[in-house]
Design a protein around this motif. Structure first.
Motif, PDB file in Angstrom:
ATOM      1  N   VAL A 138       0.860  -1.135  -0.099  1.00 48.07           N
ATOM      2  CA  VAL A 138      -0.028   0.014   0.155  1.00 48.07           C
ATOM      3  C   VAL A 138       1.085   1.241   0.017  1.00 48.07           C
ATOM      4  CG1 VAL A 138      -1.598   1.412   1.426  1.00 48.07           C
ATOM      5  CG2 VAL A 138      -1.986  -1.176   1.145  1.00 48.07           C
ATOM      6  N   MET A 139       0.624   2.350  -0.807  1.00 48.50           N
ATOM      7  CA  MET A 139       1.208   3.560  -0.719  1.00 48.50           C
ATOM      8  C   MET A 139       0.251   4.608  -0.243  1.00 48.50           C
ATOM      9  SD  MET A 139       3.179   4.010  -4.380  1.00 48.50           S
ATOM     10  CE  MET A 139       4.942   3.263  -4.543  1.00 48.50           C
ATOM     11  N   ILE A 140       0.699   5.343   0.497  1.00 51.76           N
ATOM     12  CA  ILE A 140      -0.064   6.582   1.228  1.00 51.76           C
ATOM     13  C   ILE A 140       0.130   7.741   0.236  1.00 51.76           C
ATOM     14  CG2 ILE A 140      -0.564   7.982   3.173  1.00 51.76           C
ATOM     15  CD1 ILE A 140      -1.199   4.826   3.557  1.00 51.76           C
ATOM     16  N   LYS A 141      -0.867   8.300  -0.337  1.00 46.78           N
ATOM     17  CA  LYS A 141      -0.789   9.500  -1.123  1.00 46.78           C
ATOM     18  C   LYS A 141      -0.955  10.787  -0.243  1.00 46.78           C
ATOM     19  CE  LYS A 141      -2.873   9.458  -5.206  1.00 46.78           C
ATOM     20  NZ  LYS A 141      -4.101   9.349  -6.279  1.00 46.78           N
ATOM     21  N   ILE A 142       0.095  11.733  -0.868  1.00 45.83           N
ATOM     22  CA  ILE A 142       0.276  12.846  -0.208  1.00 45.83           C
ATOM     23  C   ILE A 142       0.596  14.175  -1.094  1.00 45.83           C
ATOM     24  CG2 ILE A 142       1.775  14.300   1.423  1.00 45.83           C
ATOM     25  CD1 ILE A 142       2.811  11.673   2.762  1.00 45.83           C
ATOM     26  N   PRO A 143      -0.415  14.789  -0.959  1.00 43.97           N
ATOM     27  CA  PRO A 143      -0.330  15.875  -2.007  1.00 43.97           C
ATOM     28  C   PRO A 143       0.986  16.756  -1.861  1.00 43.97           C
ATOM     29  CG  PRO A 143      -2.548  16.049  -0.931  1.00 43.97           C
ATOM     30  CD  PRO A 143      -1.665  15.128  -0.385  1.00 43.97           C
ATOM     31  N   ALA A 144       1.536  17.279  -3.129  1.00 44.46           N
ATOM     32  CA  ALA A 144       2.797  17.810  -3.142  1.00 44.46           C
ATOM     33  C   ALA A 144       2.657  19.445  -2.876  1.00 44.46           C
ATOM     34  CB  ALA A 144       3.566  17.649  -4.250  1.00 44.46           C
ATOM     35  N   THR A 145       2.416  19.939  -1.667  1.00 41.29           N
ATOM     36  CA  THR A 145       2.162  21.068  -1.404  1.00 41.29           C
ATOM     37  C   THR A 145       3.572  21.503  -0.565  1.00 41.29           C
ATOM     38  OG1 THR A 145       0.942  20.493   0.754  1.00 41.29           O
ATOM     39  CG2 THR A 145      -0.351  21.040  -1.013  1.00 41.29           C
ATOM     40  N   PRO A 146       3.860  22.730  -0.227  1.00 48.74           N
ATOM     41  CA  PRO A 146       4.969  22.838   0.848  1.00 48.74           C
ATOM     42  C   PRO A 146       5.084  22.157   1.868  1.00 48.74           C
ATOM     43  CG  PRO A 146       4.212  24.936  -0.275  1.00 48.74           C
ATOM     44  CD  PRO A 146       3.257  24.323  -0.581  1.00 48.74           C
ATOM     45  N   GLU A 147       3.916  22.251   2.633  1.00 58.33           N
ATOM     46  CA  GLU A 147       3.775  21.331   3.900  1.00 58.33           C
ATOM     47  C   GLU A 147       3.795  19.723   3.570  1.00 58.33           C
ATOM     48  OE1 GLU A 147       3.926  22.336   7.175  1.00 58.33           O
ATOM     49  OE2 GLU A 147       4.518  24.273   5.798  1.00 58.33           O
ATOM     50  N   GLY A 148       3.458  19.262   2.328  1.00 58.09           N
ATOM     51  CA  GLY A 148       3.354  17.968   2.001  1.00 58.09           C
ATOM     52  C   GLY A 148       4.876  17.554   1.441  1.00 58.09           C
ATOM     53  N   MET A 149       5.614  18.403   1.189  1.00 57.25           N
ATOM     54  CA  MET A 149       7.057  17.966   0.952  1.00 57.25           C
ATOM     55  C   MET A 149       7.615  17.596   2.308  1.00 57.25           C
ATOM     56  SD  MET A 149       7.232  18.675  -2.123  1.00 57.25           S
ATOM     57  CE  MET A 149       6.791  19.481  -3.557  1.00 57.25           C
ATOM     58  N   LYS A 150       7.228  18.388   3.298  1.00 52.57           N
ATOM     59  CA  LYS A 150       8.010  18.156   4.739  1.00 52.57           C
ATOM     60  C   LYS A 150       7.305  16.477   5.050  1.00 52.57           C
ATOM     61  CE  LYS A 150       8.008  22.996   6.013  1.00 52.57           C
ATOM     62  NZ  LYS A 150       7.214  23.943   6.662  1.00 52.57           N
ATOM     63  N   ALA A 151       5.998  16.425   5.279  1.00 51.01           N
ATOM     64  CA  ALA A 151       5.581  15.203   5.312  1.00 51.01           C
ATOM     65  C   ALA A 151       6.075  14.008   4.398  1.00 51.01           C
ATOM     66  CB  ALA A 151       3.939  15.206   4.995  1.00 51.01           C
ATOM     67  N   ILE A 160       7.457   4.599   5.332  1.00 48.11           N
ATOM     68  CA  ILE A 160       6.173   4.525   4.518  1.00 48.11           C
ATOM     69  C   ILE A 160       6.469   4.385   3.108  1.00 48.11           C
ATOM     70  CG2 ILE A 160       3.803   5.423   4.554  1.00 48.11           C
ATOM     71  CD1 ILE A 160       4.147   6.353   7.584  1.00 48.11           C
ATOM     72  N   ASN A 161       5.599   3.993   2.333  1.00 47.62           N
ATOM     73  CA  ASN A 161       5.586   3.978   0.845  1.00 47.62           C
ATOM     74  C   ASN A 161       4.845   5.198   0.707  1.00 47.62           C
ATOM     75  OD1 ASN A 161       6.950   1.496   0.484  1.00 47.62           O
ATOM     76  ND2 ASN A 161       4.934   0.366   0.813  1.00 47.62           N
ATOM     77  N   VAL A 162       5.158   5.958  -0.177  1.00 48.31           N
ATOM     78  CA  VAL A 162       4.524   7.285  -0.670  1.00 48.31           C
ATOM     79  C   VAL A 162       4.379   7.352  -2.017  1.00 48.31           C
ATOM     80  CG1 VAL A 162       4.672   9.823  -0.486  1.00 48.31           C
ATOM     81  CG2 VAL A 162       5.542   8.420   1.165  1.00 48.31           C
ATOM     82  N   ASN A 163       3.011   8.023  -2.440  1.00 51.48           N
ATOM     83  CA  ASN A 163       2.694   8.234  -3.892  1.00 51.48           C
ATOM     84  C   ASN A 163       2.493   9.779  -3.439  1.00 51.48           C
ATOM     85  OD1 ASN A 163       1.394   9.048  -5.859  1.00 51.48           O
ATOM     86  ND2 ASN A 163       0.273   7.189  -5.997  1.00 51.48           N
ATOM     87  N   ALA A 164       3.648  10.800  -3.974  1.00 53.90           N
ATOM     88  CA  ALA A 164       3.448  12.267  -3.902  1.00 53.90           C
ATOM     89  C   ALA A 164       2.591  12.688  -5.159  1.00 53.90           C
ATOM     90  CB  ALA A 164       4.786  12.775  -4.009  1.00 53.90           C
ATOM     91  N   THR A 165       1.464  13.206  -4.655  1.00 54.03           N
ATOM     92  CA  THR A 165       0.409  13.428  -5.803  1.00 54.03           C
ATOM     93  C   THR A 165       0.148  14.957  -6.082  1.00 54.03           C
ATOM     94  OG1 THR A 165      -1.691  12.779  -6.500  1.00 54.03           O
ATOM     95  CG2 THR A 165      -1.279  13.372  -4.242  1.00 54.03           C
ATOM     96  N   LEU A 166      -0.628  15.160  -7.084  1.00 55.51           N
ATOM     97  CA  LEU A 166      -0.945  16.473  -7.416  1.00 55.51           C
ATOM     98  C   LEU A 166       0.365  17.640  -7.882  1.00 55.51           C
ATOM     99  CD1 LEU A 166      -3.922  17.464  -5.158  1.00 55.51           C
ATOM    100  CD2 LEU A 166      -3.854  17.196  -7.735  1.00 55.51           C
ATOM    101  N   ILE A 167       1.182  16.719  -8.708  1.00 58.02           N
ATOM    102  CA  ILE A 167       2.507  17.434  -9.073  1.00 58.02           C
ATOM    103  C   ILE A 167       2.223  18.119 -10.507  1.00 58.02           C
ATOM    104  CG2 ILE A 167       4.821  17.280  -9.888  1.00 58.02           C
ATOM    105  CD1 ILE A 167       4.889  14.846  -7.789  1.00 58.02           C
ATOM    106  N   PHE A 168       2.363  19.095 -10.775  1.00 63.17           N
ATOM    107  CA  PHE A 168       2.166  19.762 -12.076  1.00 63.17           C
ATOM    108  C   PHE A 168       3.258  20.365 -12.865  1.00 63.17           C
ATOM    109  CE2 PHE A 168      -2.140  19.781  -9.941  1.00 63.17           C
ATOM    110  CZ  PHE A 168      -2.955  19.492 -11.096  1.00 63.17           C
TER     111      PHE A 168
END
Length: 367
Positions: A138-151, A160-168
């Motif tokens: 399982v991957m946990i999706k985290i939005p790529a906001t400034p605070e999301g980058m820290k997370a 934790i497996n991470v899917n960094a999302t909402l990258i444009f």
């Protein structure tokens, strides 16, 4: 199922095809099993997907009623329903995960969109979701906001497996890759293993053309750029990926067993009916990539998709077109910044609508 279809063709060139949808019906009807047999190697979800799956069908009504009777609130019900689906899907993909030595076979579950600007809250929820799903694929999706980058950095350090999302944008992508690499370095510095941690960086593709094409049309110029900038933007990100994951800094982690954070092409359903339905699949195939495809686009790719090593094509052309776009006074950074805000707003709206729908359903079913 033959292993000679376009999905397996893309896999032979280094790209994994995932499905950008999950529902109880997909799980229970056998359709997901058919997709896996056809070569699909993972699933992604988001609040909009679950809003359609849970809020607009009766498939979950029995579980909602049971959870209401247990005294669960709407957020707890949402978490219970989504975690159950993700756990079941993860079990279906476990053979893929094992066969690929932990590089594929993942199911993604997103943290609450309400936490997009709260790093500490995101890390806490990511830990909770990882514990509740209790599946290594399982991957946990985290939005790529400034605070999301820290997370993202902290979650990678926690294993934790991470899917960094909402990258444009390329800038966002670079920050996500840096968060991933730094997180692995943090983990290594703590004496913990960096092997077995998987991550993808999800770049949204088609929405870039939708936004840029409107600007080109309103300016009555640059028509030759229409339908080109989204692919160029993604190919430019892939160039950055090649650079970031080939230097000495990365090699030191790779020697310890780290695996690359793969670029994932998201939002690859074609929104302009004048474009090929497989434009954003055919044009972005190559090593160490993932394309997460909506069901309708997946069917089109199986039927008429063209497989080739395309993600690194026409690099001189993309530089020229991106330069021409800038010369026309269109700022791609402004476009992608606006798309990020719109994406965050859309996911938050879908999440709130879903919670409200669960609450109304619960009241109606228990009334």
């Amino acid at each position: 199922m033959t292993r000679e279809n376009s999905i397996f063709g893309a896999l032979a060139l280094g790209q994994s095809i995932w499905c950008d949808f999950l529902s109880r019906e997909l799980l229970r009807s056998g359709k997901l099993d058919e997709m896996i047999e056809a070569g699909v190697r993972g699933v992604t979800t988001n609040p909009s997907i679950f809003e359609n799956a849970i809020g607009k069908t009766s498939d979950y009504d029995g579980d909602i009623l049971s959870l209401v009777r247990q005294g669960k609130n709407r957020e707890e019900i949402y978490t219970s329903l989504t975690v159950a689906d993700v756990r079941e899907a993860a079990d279906r993909f476990l053979p893929v995960y094992n066969e690929s030595a932990g590089r594929d076979g993942f199911v993604s579950l997103e943290v609450s969109p309400l936490l997009a600007h709260d790093a500490e809250g995101t890390v806490s929820e990511a830990q909770t979701l990882a514990r509740l799903t209790e599946k290594k694929n399982v991957m946990i999706k985290i939005p790529a906001t400034p605070e999301g980058m820290k997370a993202i950095r902290r979650c990678i350090a926690l294993g934790i497996n991470v899917n960094a999302t909402l990258i444009f944008s390329r800038e966002q992508y670079g920050e996500v890759a840096e968060a991933f690499i730094a997180g692995l370095e943090d983990r290594s510095a703590e004496g913990k293993p960096v092997s077995g941690i998987a991550s993808v960086a999800s770049l949204f593709v088609s929405r870039v053309d939708t936004a840029v094409d409107k600007l080109l049309a309103s300016g009555n110029c640059g028509g030759s750029l229409a339908g080109k900038i989204a692919v160029d933007n993604a190919r430019a990100v892939y160039m950055d990926f090649e650079t970031l994951f080939s230097g000495l800094r990365w090699r030191s982690l790779e020697e310890k067993g780290a695996q690359v954070q793969r670029p994932l092409w998201a939002s690859t359903g074609t929104k302009n009916p004048g474009y090929s339905p497989t434009l954003y699949v055919d044009s972005l195939i190559g090593p160490h990539t993932v394309n997460t495809i909506p069901p309708a686009t997946l069917e089109a790719f199986l039927a008429t998709g063209t497989v080739g090593m395309t993600v690194s094509s026409d690099r001189e052309g993309l530089k020229h077109r991106l330069g021409e776009l800038k010369a026309l006074g269109i700022s791609l950074d402004e476009v992608t910044g606006r798309l990020l805000k719109e994406g965050l707003d859309a996911f938050e709206k879908a999440y709130i609508l879903l919670l409200e729908g669960i609450e109304k359903k619960g009241q109606s079913l228990s009334g």
